[in-house]
Write an enzyme that holds these catalytic residues in place. Structure first.
Site, mmCIF file in Angstrom:
data_model
loop_
_atom_site.group_PDB
_atom_site.id
_atom_site.type_symbol
_atom_site.label_atom_id
_atom_site.label_comp_id
_atom_site.label_asym_id
_atom_site.label_seq_id
_atom_site.Cartn_x
_atom_site.Cartn_y
_atom_site.Cartn_z
ATOM 1 N N ILE A 16 0.866 -1.188 0.000
ATOM 2 C CA ILE A 16 0.000 0.000 0.000
ATOM 3 C C ILE A 16 0.899 1.234 0.000
ATOM 4 O O ILE A 16 1.709 1.420 0.922
ATOM 5 C CB ILE A 16 -0.925 0.052 1.237
ATOM 6 N N ALA A 62 0.946 4.666 3.078
ATOM 7 C CA ALA A 62 0.281 3.925 4.169
ATOM 8 C C ALA A 62 0.657 4.477 5.542
ATOM 9 O O ALA A 62 0.422 3.816 6.558
ATOM 10 C CB ALA A 62 0.627 2.438 4.064
ATOM 11 N N GLY A 94 -3.934 8.562 7.046
ATOM 12 C CA GLY A 94 -5.231 8.591 6.365
ATOM 13 C C GLY A 94 -5.749 7.241 5.885
ATOM 14 O O GLY A 94 -5.725 6.234 6.602
ATOM 15 N N TYR A 121 -5.747 18.653 -9.699
ATOM 16 C CA TYR A 121 -6.040 17.467 -8.879
ATOM 17 C C TYR A 121 -7.043 16.556 -9.609
ATOM 18 O O TYR A 121 -6.847 15.336 -9.711
ATOM 19 C CB TYR A 121 -6.583 17.899 -7.511
HETATM 20 N N1 LIG Z 1 -9.446 12.423 1.990
HETATM 21 C C1 LIG Z 1 -10.356 12.431 1.051
HETATM 22 O O1 LIG Z 1 -11.507 12.903 1.246
HETATM 23 C C2 LIG Z 1 -10.079 11.880 -0.307
HETATM 24 C C3 LIG Z 1 -11.119 11.908 -1.269
HETATM 25 C C4 LIG Z 1 -10.879 11.366 -2.519
HETATM 26 C C5 LIG Z 1 -9.645 10.790 -2.802
HETATM 27 N N2 LIG Z 1 -8.653 10.813 -1.869
HETATM 28 C C6 LIG Z 1 -7.364 10.183 -2.232
HETATM 29 O O2 LIG Z 1 -6.974 9.314 -1.197
HETATM 30 C C7 LIG Z 1 -5.560 9.087 -1.263
HETATM 31 C C8 LIG Z 1 -4.991 9.108 0.151
HETATM 32 O O3 LIG Z 1 -5.167 10.415 0.665
HETATM 33 P P1 LIG Z 1 -5.570 10.713 2.191
HETATM 34 O O4 LIG Z 1 -6.839 11.482 2.136
HETATM 35 O O5 LIG Z 1 -5.478 9.488 3.004
HETATM 36 O O6 LIG Z 1 -4.427 11.787 2.548
HETATM 37 P P2 LIG Z 1 -3.206 11.769 3.588
HETATM 38 O O7 LIG Z 1 -3.691 11.485 4.956
HETATM 39 O O8 LIG Z 1 -2.504 13.062 3.336
HETATM 40 O O9 LIG Z 1 -2.299 10.547 3.088
HETATM 41 C C9 LIG Z 1 -1.535 10.644 1.914
HETATM 42 C C10 LIG Z 1 -0.429 9.612 1.958
HETATM 43 O O10 LIG Z 1 0.369 9.742 0.752
HETATM 44 C C11 LIG Z 1 1.744 9.921 1.132
HETATM 45 N N3 LIG Z 1 2.476 10.742 0.173
HETATM 46 C C12 LIG Z 1 2.106 11.931 -0.355
HETATM 47 N N4 LIG Z 1 3.078 12.401 -1.150
HETATM 48 C C13 LIG Z 1 4.096 11.501 -1.127
HETATM 49 C C14 LIG Z 1 5.389 11.419 -1.741
HETATM 50 N N5 LIG Z 1 5.853 12.376 -2.544
HETATM 51 N N6 LIG Z 1 6.148 10.327 -1.489
HETATM 52 C C15 LIG Z 1 5.720 9.354 -0.660
HETATM 53 N N7 LIG Z 1 4.520 9.376 -0.039
HETATM 54 C C16 LIG Z 1 3.712 10.437 -0.272
HETATM 55 C C17 LIG Z 1 1.671 10.610 2.479
HETATM 56 O O11 LIG Z 1 2.900 10.504 3.151
HETATM 57 P P3 LIG Z 1 3.285 11.576 4.307
HETATM 58 O O12 LIG Z 1 2.391 11.185 5.453
HETATM 59 O O13 LIG Z 1 4.715 11.359 4.552
HETATM 60 O O14 LIG Z 1 2.946 12.927 3.744
HETATM 61 C C18 LIG Z 1 0.535 9.813 3.130
HETATM 62 O O15 LIG Z 1 0.983 8.564 3.594
HETATM 63 C C19 LIG Z 1 -5.006 10.158 -2.200
HETATM 64 O O16 LIG Z 1 -4.698 9.562 -3.447
HETATM 65 C C20 LIG Z 1 -6.174 11.134 -2.363
HETATM 66 O O17 LIG Z 1 -6.152 11.757 -3.619
HETATM 67 C C21 LIG Z 1 -8.840 11.338 -0.634
#
Ligand SMILES: NC(=O)c1ccc[n+]([C@@H]2O[C@H](COP(=O)([O-])OP(=O)(O)OC[C@H]3O[C@@H](n4cnc5c(N)ncnc54)[C@H](OP(=O)(O)O)[C@@H]3O)[C@@H](O)[C@H]2O)c1
Length: 286
Positions: A8, A11, A14, A166
């Site tokens: 994953i 991971a 979130g 995005y």
């Molecule tokens: N939250 C929502 O409502 C929502 C809705 C639709 C889709 N999504 C999608 O869900 C997915 C997960 O997002 P989330 O909402 O769970 O956000 P999150 O809590 O910010 O988690 C994002 C994860 O991606 C990692 N990441 C980001 N940039 C990275 C990089 N350059 N290299 C390595 N790891 C990186 C982060 O690592 P760090 O912790 O080190 O930053 C974190 O583990 C994303 O693809 C997002 O587009 C989210």
């Protein structure tokens, strides 16, 4: 039955962290991807406290560098010669225009290109599994992408529009899934994408813990991360989705994505992504 392995990405927080916890609880070996060792250590502590009998291991790589993605794929291949599932989940939104280590607009680089590159390198391990799965965390924001994109990596001049970019990356997740699935026809591997809902995570903070995410500000409306991870866990773990591969899912049900998700758009995105990745890997000699 032998234990299954899932990688994953993203991971450490979130949706990805919640998905790792649930799949670990269900007996999967979970390769927890983190951007660096420190983030991985923190996630591992959280996961081991929540699921003491879970089988978790960390792999690292910064997804904003294709060289680092190649190194991540090497770590995964060494730990999992047979990979049952790859859940490309990592991603986020940037409020300002930035470029990746390879000179690609940062949202397209992390949210799409890294997943494209990682998947291509791990196909042999996925094909070695009896029914390999590739899952993408897309978004209901994908219709915000511009229509009829000719050049997927052209950084449009003028004002940077974070939500539009995005949306483009999340449309790319759907198109990549559809095209990958088409190319995998006749193999044991299937690909699937999904929208997790509006989920309370650190999404929108741009990786800066001092900044409030969109969802912290509007948190009362948002789902907890385990609810957001639910359809992703289903796509990784349930036999059902493999019967209708290539689809976009919402709340465990297949749904038609925006009309922008055409075969032509997917083919164009694939060719442009492949050319960029090949060039970057040749340059980096990886
Ligand atoms: N939250 C929502 O409502 C929502 C809705 C639709 C889709 N999504 C999608 O869900 C997915 C997960 O997002 P989330 O909402 O769970 O956000 P999150 O809590 O910010 O988690 C994002 C994860 O991606 C990692 N990441 C980001 N940039 C990275 C990089 N350059 N290299 C390595 N790891 C990186 C982060 O690592 P760090 O912790 O080190 O930053 C974190 O583990 C994303 O693809 C997002 O587009 C989210």
């Amino acid at each position: 039955m032998s234990q299954k392995t899932v990688l994953i990405t993203g991971a450490t927080a979130g949706i990805g962290l919640a998905g790792a916890q649930e799949l670990g609880r269900r007996g999967w070996k979970v390769l927890v991807h983190a951007r660096n060792e420190a983030r991985g250590k923190g996630a591992l502590e959280t996961l081991r406290a929540a699921v003491p009998r879970g089988d978790f291991d960390v792999v690292t790589g910064d997804l904003s560098s294709l060289k680092s993605v190649a190194e991540l794929a090497r770590q995964v291949a060494a730990k999992a010669p047979v990979l049952d599932a790859l859940w490309n989940n990592a991603g986020g939104i940037q409020s300002e225009r930035k470029a990746s280590a390879d000179g690609v607009e940062l949202q397209m680089a992390v949210n799409h290109l890294a997943a494209f590159a990682l998947t291509s390198r791990l196909l042999p391990q996925l094909k070695a599994a009896p029914a390999g799965r590739v899952v993408a965390t897309s978004s209901g924001a994908h219709p915000l992408a511009p229509g009829n994109i000719q050049d997927w990596f052209l950084d449009r001049p003028g004002k940077y529009r974070p939500m539009q970019v995005y949306g483009q990356t999340k449309l790319a997740n759907i198109l990549f899934t559809q095209e990958l699935n088409r190319r995998l026809a006749g193999t044991s591997v299937t690909a699937h994408s999904f929208h997790p809902g509006f989920v309370r995570t650190s999404f929108g903070s741009g990786g800066d813990p001092s900044k409030k995410s969109v969802f912290e500000m509007m948190g009362f409306l948002a789902l907890p991360p385990e609810k957001g991870a639910d359809t992703g866990v289903f796509l990784v773990d349930d036999p059902e989705p493999a019967k209708t591969p290539g689809r976009y899912w919402v709340k465990r049900k297949p749904k038609n994505p925006s009309g922008k998700a055409t075969l032509e758009a997917g083919a164009r995105l694939w060719a442009q992504s492949e050319a960029l990745v090949e060039k970057a890997w040749q340059k980096a000699e990886v």
